[in-house]
Design a protein around this motif. Structure first.
Motif, PDB file in Angstrom:
ATOM      1  N   LEU A  70       2.041  10.179  -2.546  1.00 40.87           N
ATOM      2  CA  LEU A  70       2.465   9.800  -3.888  1.00 40.87           C
ATOM      3  C   LEU A  70       2.168  10.938  -4.850  1.00 40.87           C
ATOM      4  O   LEU A  70       1.164  11.658  -4.693  1.00 40.87           O
ATOM      5  CB  LEU A  70       1.745   8.535  -4.359  1.00 40.87           C
ATOM      6  CG  LEU A  70       2.216   7.193  -3.781  1.00 40.87           C
ATOM      7  CD1 LEU A  70       1.901   7.082  -2.296  1.00 40.87           C
ATOM      8  CD2 LEU A  70       1.566   6.028  -4.527  1.00 40.87           C
ATOM      9  N   GLY A  71       3.016  11.100  -5.834  1.00 41.10           N
ATOM     10  CA  GLY A  71       2.834  12.154  -6.804  1.00 41.10           C
ATOM     11  C   GLY A  71       1.758  11.831  -7.828  1.00 41.10           C
ATOM     12  O   GLY A  71       1.189  10.737  -7.847  1.00 41.10           O
TER      13      GLY A  71
ATOM     14  N   THR B 134       0.298   1.383 -10.043  1.00 35.94           N
ATOM     15  CA  THR B 134       1.502   1.542 -10.855  1.00 35.94           C
ATOM     16  C   THR B 134       1.710   3.010 -11.199  1.00 35.94           C
ATOM     17  O   THR B 134       0.777   3.815 -11.174  1.00 35.94           O
ATOM     18  CB  THR B 134       1.396   0.743 -12.161  1.00 35.94           C
ATOM     19  OG1 THR B 134       0.327   1.267 -12.951  1.00 35.94           O
ATOM     20  CG2 THR B 134       1.145  -0.733 -11.899  1.00 35.94           C
ATOM     21  N   ALA B 135       2.958   3.355 -11.528  1.00 35.60           N
ATOM     22  CA  ALA B 135       3.249   4.678 -12.048  1.00 35.60           C
ATOM     23  C   ALA B 135       2.866   4.698 -13.517  1.00 35.60           C
ATOM     24  O   ALA B 135       3.183   3.768 -14.269  1.00 35.60           O
ATOM     25  CB  ALA B 135       4.731   4.999 -11.870  1.00 35.60           C
TER      26      ALA B 135
ATOM     27  N   LEU C 230       8.189   2.000  -3.934  1.00 32.53           N
ATOM     28  CA  LEU C 230       7.284   1.302  -3.018  1.00 32.53           C
ATOM     29  C   LEU C 230       6.856  -0.062  -3.558  1.00 32.53           C
ATOM     30  O   LEU C 230       5.880  -0.639  -3.074  1.00 32.53           O
ATOM     31  CB  LEU C 230       6.049   2.169  -2.750  1.00 32.53           C
ATOM     32  CG  LEU C 230       6.315   3.537  -2.123  1.00 32.53           C
ATOM     33  CD1 LEU C 230       5.018   4.336  -2.028  1.00 32.53           C
ATOM     34  CD2 LEU C 230       6.951   3.397  -0.753  1.00 32.53           C
ATOM     35  N   SER C 231       7.570  -0.587  -4.512  1.00 30.49           N
ATOM     36  CA  SER C 231       7.211  -1.882  -5.096  1.00 30.49           C
ATOM     37  C   SER C 231       7.128  -2.949  -4.004  1.00 30.49           C
ATOM     38  O   SER C 231       8.002  -3.045  -3.138  1.00 30.49           O
ATOM     39  CB  SER C 231       8.247  -2.307  -6.136  1.00 30.49           C
ATOM     40  OG  SER C 231       8.248  -1.425  -7.230  1.00 30.49           O
ATOM     41  N   GLY C 232       6.078  -3.741  -4.053  1.00 35.24           N
ATOM     42  CA  GLY C 232       5.891  -4.809  -3.084  1.00 35.24           C
ATOM     43  C   GLY C 232       5.202  -4.390  -1.804  1.00 35.24           C
ATOM     44  O   GLY C 232       4.905  -5.229  -0.955  1.00 35.24           O
ATOM     45  N   VAL C 233       4.917  -3.101  -1.667  1.00 37.14           N
ATOM     46  CA  VAL C 233       4.262  -2.575  -0.462  1.00 37.14           C
ATOM     47  C   VAL C 233       2.756  -2.535  -0.681  1.00 37.14           C
ATOM     48  O   VAL C 233       2.287  -2.242  -1.784  1.00 37.14           O
ATOM     49  CB  VAL C 233       4.798  -1.167  -0.133  1.00 37.14           C
ATOM     50  CG1 VAL C 233       3.958  -0.485   0.945  1.00 37.14           C
ATOM     51  CG2 VAL C 233       6.252  -1.235   0.300  1.00 37.14           C
TER      52      VAL C 233
ATOM     53  N   ASP D 238       5.959  -0.596  -8.897  1.00 40.06           N
ATOM     54  CA  ASP D 238       6.650   0.565  -9.485  1.00 40.06           C
ATOM     55  C   ASP D 238       6.049   1.902  -9.048  1.00 40.06           C
ATOM     56  O   ASP D 238       6.397   2.935  -9.619  1.00 40.06           O
ATOM     57  CB  ASP D 238       6.651   0.495 -11.023  1.00 40.06           C
ATOM     58  CG  ASP D 238       7.442  -0.692 -11.541  1.00 40.06           C
ATOM     59  OD1 ASP D 238       8.454  -1.030 -10.907  1.00 40.06           O
ATOM     60  OD2 ASP D 238       7.039  -1.283 -12.560  1.00 40.06           O
ATOM     61  N   ALA D 239       5.168   1.893  -8.067  1.00 42.43           N
ATOM     62  CA  ALA D 239       4.664   3.153  -7.522  1.00 42.43           C
ATOM     63  C   ALA D 239       5.749   3.789  -6.657  1.00 42.43           C
ATOM     64  O   ALA D 239       6.608   3.101  -6.105  1.00 42.43           O
ATOM     65  CB  ALA D 239       3.405   2.904  -6.705  1.00 42.43           C
TER      66      ALA D 239
END
Length: 456
Positions: free
Chosen positions: A423-424, A448-449, A293-296, A401-402
């Motif tokens: 999301l986890g 971020t993750a 989902l980067s950039g979202v 990086d999510a």
């Protein structure tokens, strides 16, 4: 998740479409109406049929219902998987509890986040004083900064939304084609998580945080009402009563009186054990196949209130305090987010932001003026006369990086207004700025993750 409390479109002046007072679940979250099922693939049919059978009391779903759901899901996967290759290896569960971490190679000790069982804050690395000279302090005009935060959410980018939906369908197919031993359980895991009237999402978030049993969860919670030898038994009774898990099934609702007796004397401890396995399956699916989902830009309506310890609601006072102090906030649980502001706002019980923007603060600004502003906000939160439980709190996150998946009509057959992106666990909210007014806080952050940021 959360936990965790999450006009369709937003405008530059937040003149959102007025909505009627939403129907709310025990967490204070909006229960979206289910529209007619659209013609879709078999996964849509499976989840929609399961939802219609279970209705508001998924606790009473029979084993035959669950087998039927699984069969339909398998039929979908058999058709959709196509040429997707099997992984050839069993996926490993990602469930873990992280209490001492590093962020970007720098140590971060975990700090207390009162009454928040599914998130915790990290102590930030102290910034150099006067990094912004007083003459160059960042001046944010509240209305303009609010417009900037709320613009560009995912719903405003239909092409990217369609891409995420397609990749989610591909993720379902890839998981079905994998060698995961419990891949057929994914339907049950999803249905349990998206049925808020049962409270199962609360227990699944507890399991995602690493609690192996209801006893472990209650003891770790250390709530004043559930200490002592009978604390777990009392919590189970109160939880069952809160979600009415023991009152809706009678002899006429089932084929046998034994089954009716089973659910009228609901066994929460056994339910938790079952949900622990499904939680691992959902975590493994998200860990291996979640969409980048980067950039979202996603929106989360922060559930706040006094329904804890039976919900994923956070304590808003300590949550806001950690955010204003720029402490990274780690979600050990799942995170339910939406693609638009209006839906997330509805989860907080409002159809529009109450009041007008009164102030804004860039949290990277360490000038004397900004520090004084920050202290004033913290002092206000410390004032007993301030009640953030009644505030609308929106968390707007720029993903970096999510990873997550889209749960909506295009992928599940459920016409859910919130268009949830799930999301986890182990994502980190890194505070950037905020806008506040009389009765609301809009928080801007980077998401971020944890593993991508060196948090271990």
């Amino acid at each position: 998740m959360v936990d965790s409390v999450s006009g369709r479109s937003t405008s530059p002046t937040i003149s959102m479409r007025q909505a009627s007072t939403p129907k709310r679940d025990p967490d204070g979250e909006v229960v979206s109406p289910r529209a007619e099922k659209r013609p879709a693939h078999a996964l849509s049919d499976a989840l929609a049929a399961a939802g219609s059978r279970r209705g508001a009391n998924a606790a009473a779903a029979s084993q035959s219902d669950r087998r039927a759901d699984t069969g339909m899901l398998q039929a979908f996967f058999a058709r959709e998987a196509g040429a997707v290759a099997t992984t050839g290896a069993t996926l490993q569960s990602t469930a873990a509890v992280h209490r001492s971490r590093t962020l970007g190679g720098k140590p971060h000790a975990a700090s207390s986040l009162a009454d928040n069982r599914f998130v915790h804050a990290l102590k930030p690395v102290a910034a150099a004083p006067e990094a912004f000279p007083a003459a160059q302090a960042t001046l944010l005009e509240p209305r303009a900064h609010l417009d900037s935060i709320l613009s560009g959410v995912l719903q405003d980018d239909p092409a990217r939304m369609a891409q995420i939906q397609q990749k989610t369908r591909d993720a379902f197919a890839a998981f079905a084609a994998s060698s995961h031993p419990d891949r057929a359980e994914l339907t049950d895991a999803l249905m349990d998580y998206v049925s808020p009237s049962t409270g199962y999402h609360v227990l699944m978030n507890a399991a995602a945080c690493g609690h192996r049993s209801i006893d472990d969860f209650v003891h770790a919670m250390n709530h004043k009402d559930y200490r002592g030898a009978d604390g777990v038994e009392k919590y189970c009774a109160d939880f069952i009563g809160f979600y009415r898990l023991d009152g809706d099934v009678t002899d006429s609702d089932s084929d046998s009186g034994d089954e009716a007796e089973r659910f009228t004397s609901f066994d929460l401890e056994s339910a938790y054990d079952d949900l622990t396995g499904r939680t691992r399956t959902l975590q493994d699916f998200l860990s291996a196949h979640a969409v980048d989902l980067s950039g979202v830009k996603l929106v989360h309506g922060v559930a706040a209130g006094n329904s804890a310890p039976y919900s994923v609601a956070v304590d808003p006072r300590s949550y806001l305090k950690a955010f204003i102090e720029k402490s990274p906030i780690v979600y050990d649980s799942f995170i339910s987010t939406t693609s638009d502001t209006a839906t997330a706002l509805a989860f907080t019980g409002y159809s529009k932001l109450p009041g007008v923007p009164a102030g804004a603060l860039d949290l990277s600004d360490t000038s004397s003026a900004a520090n004084a502003h920050r202290r004033a906000l913290l002092d206000q939160l410390s004032n007993p006369a301030t009640d953030p439980n009644k505030a609308a709190i929106l968390l707007v996150m720029d993903c970096d990086d999510a990873k997550g998946v889209y749960l909506g009509p295009e992928t599940t057959g459920q016409r859910l207004d919130e268009q949830e992106l799930l999301l986890g666990p182990n994502h980190v909210v890194q505070p950037q700025s905020l806008v506040y007014g009389d009765g609301f806080y809009v928080l801007s952050a980077k998401l971020t993750a944890a593993d991508d940021r060196g948090i271990a």
